[in-house]
Every structure is written in C-alpha cells, then in structure tokens.
Design a protein around this motif. Structure first.
Motif, PDB file in Angstrom:
ATOM      1  N   PHE A 116       0.904  -1.032  -0.326  1.00 37.85           N
ATOM      2  CA  PHE A 116       0.321  -0.126   0.083  1.00 37.85           C
ATOM      3  C   PHE A 116       0.817   1.055   0.460  1.00 37.85           C
ATOM      4  O   PHE A 116       0.584   2.589  -1.243  1.00 37.85           O
ATOM      5  N   ILE A 117       1.909   1.568   1.079  1.00 39.35           N
ATOM      6  CA  ILE A 117       2.549   3.110   0.905  1.00 39.35           C
ATOM      7  C   ILE A 117       3.244   2.974  -0.226  1.00 39.35           C
ATOM      8  O   ILE A 117       3.325   3.776  -0.927  1.00 39.35           O
ATOM      9  N   PHE A 118       3.957   1.349  -0.862  1.00 38.65           N
ATOM     10  CA  PHE A 118       5.013   1.664  -1.788  1.00 38.65           C
ATOM     11  C   PHE A 118       3.873   1.643  -3.411  1.00 38.65           C
ATOM     12  O   PHE A 118       4.130   3.333  -4.059  1.00 38.65           O
ATOM     13  N   VAL A 119       2.568   1.540  -3.275  1.00 40.88           N
ATOM     14  CA  VAL A 119       1.716   1.939  -4.920  1.00 40.88           C
ATOM     15  C   VAL A 119       0.582   3.628  -3.633  1.00 40.88           C
ATOM     16  O   VAL A 119       1.280   4.123  -5.309  1.00 40.88           O
ATOM     17  N   ALA A 120       1.403   3.930  -3.324  1.00 38.96           N
ATOM     18  CA  ALA A 120       0.694   5.331  -2.579  1.00 38.96           C
ATOM     19  C   ALA A 120       1.991   6.654  -3.257  1.00 38.96           C
ATOM     20  O   ALA A 120       1.114   7.483  -3.360  1.00 38.96           O
ATOM     21  N   PHE A 121       2.730   6.315  -3.257  1.00 32.92           N
ATOM     22  CA  PHE A 121       3.617   6.797  -3.894  1.00 32.92           C
ATOM     23  C   PHE A 121       3.841   6.707  -5.283  1.00 32.92           C
ATOM     24  O   PHE A 121       4.144   7.846  -6.049  1.00 32.92           O
ATOM     25  N   ALA A 122       3.464   5.336  -6.164  1.00 33.50           N
ATOM     26  CA  ALA A 122       3.997   4.826  -7.453  1.00 33.50           C
ATOM     27  C   ALA A 122       3.191   5.404  -8.212  1.00 33.50           C
ATOM     28  O   ALA A 122       3.498   6.407  -9.257  1.00 33.50           O
ATOM     29  N   PHE A 123       2.205   5.356  -8.146  1.00 32.80           N
ATOM     30  CA  PHE A 123       1.085   5.396  -8.753  1.00 32.80           C
ATOM     31  C   PHE A 123       0.956   6.920  -9.228  1.00 32.80           C
ATOM     32  O   PHE A 123       0.595   7.409 -10.855  1.00 32.80           O
ATOM     33  N   PRO A 124       0.753   7.409  -8.243  1.00 28.67           N
ATOM     34  CA  PRO A 124       0.785   9.306  -8.826  1.00 28.67           C
ATOM     35  C   PRO A 124       2.135   9.753  -9.475  1.00 28.67           C
ATOM     36  O   PRO A 124       1.703  10.981 -10.964  1.00 28.67           O
ATOM     37  N   LEU A 125       3.104   8.908  -9.388  1.00 26.21           N
ATOM     38  CA  LEU A 125       4.626   9.550 -10.453  1.00 26.21           C
ATOM     39  C   LEU A 125       4.301   8.727 -11.414  1.00 26.21           C
ATOM     40  O   LEU A 125       5.040   9.976 -12.833  1.00 26.21           O
ATOM     41  N   PHE A 126       3.363   8.202 -11.958  1.00 28.62           N
ATOM     42  CA  PHE A 126       3.453   7.156 -13.233  1.00 28.62           C
ATOM     43  C   PHE A 126       2.580   8.273 -14.198  1.00 28.62           C
ATOM     44  O   PHE A 126       2.701   7.969 -15.239  1.00 28.62           O
ATOM     45  N   PRO A 131       7.172   9.367 -20.492  1.00 30.63           N
ATOM     46  CA  PRO A 131       7.283   8.136 -21.298  1.00 30.63           C
ATOM     47  C   PRO A 131       8.616   7.666 -21.337  1.00 30.63           C
ATOM     48  O   PRO A 131       8.971   9.453 -21.241  1.00 30.63           O
ATOM     49  N   GLY A 132       8.944   7.056 -20.488  1.00 29.76           N
ATOM     50  CA  GLY A 132      10.007   6.479 -20.732  1.00 29.76           C
ATOM     51  C   GLY A 132      10.769   6.137 -19.885  1.00 29.76           C
ATOM     52  O   GLY A 132      11.485   5.782 -19.719  1.00 29.76           O
ATOM     53  N   TYR A 133      10.113   6.809 -18.646  1.00 28.26           N
ATOM     54  CA  TYR A 133      10.982   7.065 -17.048  1.00 28.26           C
ATOM     55  C   TYR A 133       9.815   5.734 -15.973  1.00 28.26           C
ATOM     56  O   TYR A 133      10.729   6.377 -14.821  1.00 28.26           O
ATOM     57  N   ILE A 134       9.244   4.867 -16.483  1.00 28.36           N
ATOM     58  CA  ILE A 134       8.038   4.245 -15.800  1.00 28.36           C
ATOM     59  C   ILE A 134       9.352   3.190 -15.143  1.00 28.36           C
ATOM     60  O   ILE A 134       9.174   2.801 -14.014  1.00 28.36           O
ATOM     61  N   GLY A 135       9.417   2.589 -16.329  1.00 28.42           N
ATOM     62  CA  GLY A 135      10.167   1.910 -15.726  1.00 28.42           C
ATOM     63  C   GLY A 135      10.953   1.857 -15.249  1.00 28.42           C
ATOM     64  O   GLY A 135      11.748   1.155 -13.801  1.00 28.42           O
ATOM     65  N   MET A 136      11.702   2.598 -14.985  1.00 22.95           N
ATOM     66  CA  MET A 136      13.064   2.860 -13.917  1.00 22.95           C
ATOM     67  C   MET A 136      12.921   3.276 -13.171  1.00 22.95           C
ATOM     68  O   MET A 136      13.529   3.567 -12.121  1.00 22.95           O
ATOM     69  N   ALA A 137      11.752   4.602 -12.874  1.00 19.72           N
ATOM     70  CA  ALA A 137      10.782   4.702 -11.758  1.00 19.72           C
ATOM     71  C   ALA A 137      10.476   3.240 -10.846  1.00 19.72           C
ATOM     72  O   ALA A 137      10.401   3.330  -9.315  1.00 19.72           O
ATOM     73  N   ILE A 138       9.955   2.357 -10.845  1.00 17.11           N
ATOM     74  CA  ILE A 138       9.556   1.794 -10.390  1.00 17.11           C
ATOM     75  C   ILE A 138      11.191   0.958 -10.146  1.00 17.11           C
ATOM     76  O   ILE A 138      10.592   0.242  -8.956  1.00 17.11           O
TER      77      ILE A 138
END
Length: 203
Positions: A116-126, A131-138
């Motif tokens: 829940f914490i990881f997704v809470a920070f990751a999803f808004p960043l997406f 485009p092109g930075y999502i995989g690196m962010a994960i």
C-alpha cells in the motif's frame, strides 16, 4: 470498470506465464531473503507491469477515446491493484508452502502494508513522469525499499531511543492496527491525488 481491471491481466499474457517461475525462483534460491520482501515483489508484479505496458503502447490515449470517465480509469487501477495483490499473494503463499519456504501471517501482513505504501507513492508518479521513465522509477523504488529502508530503520532504532521505547511499549495488535491505518490512509490519499493529476493531464 471491470473490463478496465481485467485489461491489465489480459494484456500481460506473456509476463503472467513467467509469474509462477518467478515465485518458484525465490522459493528455491532465496531462502536468505525476508519473506515479507518476497511477497512485496510478487504483489507488485501485475500492477507494475500493467503501468509499463500502458506506457509502451500509450494506451491512455486509447482509453480516453472509450466511453469511460477519467475517474473510472484511475479507480480501475487502484481497485485492480488491490485485487491482483490479493491474488498474487494467495498464489505465492501456496507455491512457497509447497517448496517448504518458511513464512508467517506476519510476513504477509507486513508485505501488504508495504505494498500500500509503495503503490501510494508510485502510482501518482506514473501520471507525472514522462513516457520512458516509468520502468526506471519502478526499479529505483523497489531498490530503495529493499536496500535503503532497512538500514534507516536500524539507525533510527539505535539512535532514537525515545521513539524505540515508545514503540516497544505498544502491544503487537496496536502496532499492526496503526501500521494498517497509516498504509491504507496513504493509499486513499494517493488515490485522490492521482484523480486530481489525471483529470488535468493532456494526452
């Protein structure tokens, strides 16, 4: 909205074929790893791959041409993430049990909270990242959780004795309920933030 949730499962046929071998790899070769982290990796597998696929094919342009509101598109991501997390942890639990990989309900509970914490920070960043930075962010996010957080927690435990003493004075039930409340609250706040960002995003 169900079709939007199902989309992430349907479009990942190839990746999902690797899902069970992915879990088996940890069951056989990763006995030294914390089971909670194994469950965290497994739970993020489908939701994160879904975002990476959406980025590669620019599916948001297509989704916004369909009879779905932007609110429904974001809701499907967050509800789908919970559904796939439950499914993934259930499958992983069975496979790890078959391979005699020791874990407890506590490990699963910690993994769910971290999810829940990881997704809470990751999803808004997406919705913010180009485009092109999502995989690196994960990748960076998972490395952060795996490598950086444990030393930080150990440092805080050693040097912030007031906080440590307070936490140790709490019952296990209180700690778990507090952790659950914090992680779920962050998830709901993230959901609202993503709605705000996506409503104003230009495709």
């Amino acid at each position: 909205m169900f079709n939007l949730i199902k989309k992430d499962f349907v479009i990942q046929k190839t990746q999902i074929l690797l899902f069970i071998p992915f879990i088996m790899f940890f069951a056989i070769f990763a006995h030294h790893m914390n089971p909670a982290f194994v469950f965290l990796l497994v739970s993020t597998y489908i939701p994160m791959n879904g975002y990476i696929y959406d980025e590669q094919v620019e599916s948001n342009i297509f989704l916004n041409s369909l009879p779905y509101t932007r609110k429904e598109i974001v809701d499907a991501k967050y509800i789908g993430a919970i559904a796939y997390m439950i499914l993934s942890i259930g499958i992983a639990g069975i496979i790890l049990y078959v391979f005699n990989y020791d874990y407890t309900i506590r490990d699963i509970a910690i993994a769910v909270g971290l999810f829940f914490i990881f997704v809470a920070f990751a999803f808004p960043l997406f919705y913010i990242l180009k485009p092109g930075y999502i995989g690196m962010a994960i990748l960076i996010g998972l490395i952060f959780f795996a490598v950086v957080l444990p030393p930080i927690f150990r440092f805080l435990a050693e040097h912030l004795t007031t906080i440590t003493d307070f936490l140790t004075s709490l019952s296990t039930t209180t700690l778990y309920l507090s952790g659950a409340a914090i992680s779920i609250s962050l998830y709901l706040i993230s959901w609202m933030v993503s709605q705000f960002i996506y409503q104003r995003k230009v495709f």
